[in-house]
Each structure stands twice: as C-alpha cells, then as structure tokens.
Design a protein around this motif. Structure first.
Motif, PDB file in Angstrom:
ATOM      1  N   TYR A  86      -7.458  -1.123  -7.694  1.00 38.05           N
ATOM      2  CA  TYR A  86      -8.023  -0.955  -9.038  1.00 38.05           C
ATOM      3  C   TYR A  86      -9.524  -1.187  -8.957  1.00 38.05           C
ATOM      4  CZ  TYR A  86      -3.279  -0.990 -10.761  1.00 38.05           C
ATOM      5  OH  TYR A  86      -1.969  -0.670 -10.999  1.00 38.05           O
TER       6      TYR A  86
ATOM      7  N   SER B 183     -13.604  -0.291 -10.917  1.00 37.25           N
ATOM      8  CA  SER B 183     -14.310  -0.018 -12.175  1.00 37.25           C
ATOM      9  C   SER B 183     -15.351   1.049 -11.938  1.00 37.25           C
ATOM     10  CB  SER B 183     -14.973  -1.292 -12.699  1.00 37.25           C
ATOM     11  OG  SER B 183     -13.999  -2.274 -12.968  1.00 37.25           O
ATOM     12  N   GLY B 184     -14.951   2.295 -12.061  1.00 36.46           N
ATOM     13  CA  GLY B 184     -15.874   3.410 -11.903  1.00 36.46           C
ATOM     14  C   GLY B 184     -16.479   3.466 -10.514  1.00 36.46           C
TER      15      GLY B 184
ATOM     16  N   SER C  12     -19.091   1.698  -9.399  1.00 34.57           N
ATOM     17  CA  SER C  12     -19.969   0.546  -9.185  1.00 34.57           C
ATOM     18  C   SER C  12     -20.099   0.278  -7.692  1.00 34.57           C
ATOM     19  CB  SER C  12     -19.410  -0.689  -9.893  1.00 34.57           C
ATOM     20  OG  SER C  12     -18.272  -1.167  -9.209  1.00 34.57           O
TER      21      SER C  12
ATOM     22  N   SER D   4     -17.078  -1.517  -6.306  1.00 36.59           N
ATOM     23  CA  SER D   4     -15.924  -0.630  -6.260  1.00 36.59           C
ATOM     24  C   SER D   4     -16.014   0.306  -5.057  1.00 36.59           C
ATOM     25  CB  SER D   4     -15.812   0.199  -7.547  1.00 36.59           C
ATOM     26  OG  SER D   4     -15.497  -0.627  -8.645  1.00 36.59           O
TER      27      SER D   4
ATOM     28  N   ASP E 236      -8.987   4.084 -11.299  1.00 32.45           N
ATOM     29  CA  ASP E 236     -10.219   3.741 -11.996  1.00 32.45           C
ATOM     30  C   ASP E 236      -9.851   3.177 -13.370  1.00 32.45           C
ATOM     31  OD1 ASP E 236     -12.641   3.608 -13.339  1.00 32.45           O
ATOM     32  OD2 ASP E 236     -13.346   5.551 -12.605  1.00 32.45           O
ATOM     33  N   LEU E 237     -10.201   1.920 -13.581  1.00 33.74           N
ATOM     34  CA  LEU E 237      -9.848   1.251 -14.836  1.00 33.74           C
ATOM     35  C   LEU E 237     -10.624   1.802 -16.030  1.00 33.74           C
ATOM     36  CD1 LEU E 237      -9.468  -2.376 -13.499  1.00 33.74           C
ATOM     37  CD2 LEU E 237      -7.652  -0.814 -14.224  1.00 33.74           C
ATOM     38  N   TYR E 238     -11.730   2.492 -15.782  1.00 34.97           N
ATOM     39  CA  TYR E 238     -12.434   3.141 -16.892  1.00 34.97           C
ATOM     40  C   TYR E 238     -11.616   4.313 -17.419  1.00 34.97           C
ATOM     41  CZ  TYR E 238     -16.699   0.518 -15.749  1.00 34.97           C
ATOM     42  OH  TYR E 238     -17.616  -0.468 -15.529  1.00 34.97           O
ATOM     43  N   LYS E 239     -10.920   4.993 -16.523  1.00 35.31           N
ATOM     44  CA  LYS E 239     -10.103   6.142 -16.923  1.00 35.31           C
ATOM     45  C   LYS E 239      -8.716   5.727 -17.401  1.00 35.31           C
ATOM     46  CE  LYS E 239     -12.393   9.346 -13.793  1.00 35.31           C
ATOM     47  NZ  LYS E 239     -12.243  10.194 -12.610  1.00 35.31           N
ATOM     48  N   HIS E 240      -8.226   4.595 -16.915  1.00 33.74           N
ATOM     49  CA  HIS E 240      -6.874   4.130 -17.256  1.00 33.74           C
ATOM     50  C   HIS E 240      -6.888   2.638 -17.612  1.00 33.74           C
ATOM     51  CE1 HIS E 240      -5.315   7.918 -15.736  1.00 33.74           C
ATOM     52  NE2 HIS E 240      -6.076   7.749 -14.670  1.00 33.74           N
ATOM     53  N   PRO E 241      -7.567   2.267 -18.695  1.00 33.16           N
ATOM     54  CA  PRO E 241      -7.676   0.839 -19.045  1.00 33.16           C
ATOM     55  C   PRO E 241      -6.330   0.192 -19.378  1.00 33.16           C
ATOM     56  CG  PRO E 241      -8.529   2.213 -20.819  1.00 33.16           C
ATOM     57  CD  PRO E 241      -8.249   3.121 -19.660  1.00 33.16           C
TER      58      PRO E 241
ATOM     59  N   SER F 196     -12.087  -6.826 -11.000  1.00 32.59           N
ATOM     60  CA  SER F 196     -12.165  -5.560 -10.289  1.00 32.59           C
ATOM     61  C   SER F 196     -13.279  -5.674  -9.256  1.00 32.59           C
ATOM     62  CB  SER F 196     -12.479  -4.441 -11.282  1.00 32.59           C
ATOM     63  OG  SER F 196     -12.744  -3.243 -10.624  1.00 32.59           O
TER      64      SER F 196
END
Length: 103
Positions: free
Chosen positions: A20, A22-23, A25, A28, A53-58, A69
C-alpha cells in the motif's frame, strides 16, 4: 549475505503480498523499488505482489487497517504480517516475511 553466494529460498508456499502506497511520493517510490528488487532477487516465481495506491482506493486503508504508508502486508503463507517503511533493510524484510535462506 554475500553478493556472490548462490542462495536457496525456502518458503512454505507462494507469498501473497500487497504493498500500500500513497501516490508517487518519494517514500512510496522507494518502497516499490525495494520490494520489486527483493522479490526479483530472492523469490523468483514464488510470490504475487499487488501494489495499491491509497489515493485511488482509500476505502482499502480502512478495510485492511492501514494507518501508515508505505505498508506491506503478507497474506500468505500464514501468519499474516504487516510491515511499514521503505523496506531498504533487505535482511529485516526477509526475516519479517518469514523467508529462510539456505547457502
């Protein structure tokens, strides 16, 4: 672990991993590179790695109880294990995943 040694990897079945992030970064990206390198070098075909990607699938953060993350979850073989960080310490990640290395 010496770089010139031929190592045998001992696992109890195929590793099922989810990373997992975060974009895009820096942390990441570093985690993705480190896990991909470790899997390619030590696990060959003995793993399935899914990068999320937690931005796409929070919603998955809550579902999998992800607080930090990047986080790596080993689902199989049991026991389930969660690790956090950039995974730059190869030996620590290998131990955490429950992988035995035999010279």
């Amino acid at each position: 672990m010496g770089k010139n040694k031929k190592l045998a990897i001992l696992t109890e079945g195929k590793l099922i991993l989810q990373l997992y992030v975060s974009g895009m970064s820096p942390k990441s990206m570093e985690a993705i590179e480190n896990i991909n390198r470790l899997c390619a070098e030590y696990l060959e075909d003995s793993f399935d790695l899914e990068i999320i990607d937690l931005y796409k699938h929070p919603e998955l953060a809550a579902e999998q109880q992800i607080v930090f993350s990047p986080s790596l979850i080993k689902h199989l073989p049991l026991p389930k294990k969660t690790m956090v960080g950039t995974f730059s310490d190869k030996e620590k990640v290998i131990r955490g995943l429950g992988i035995s290395i035999k010279d």
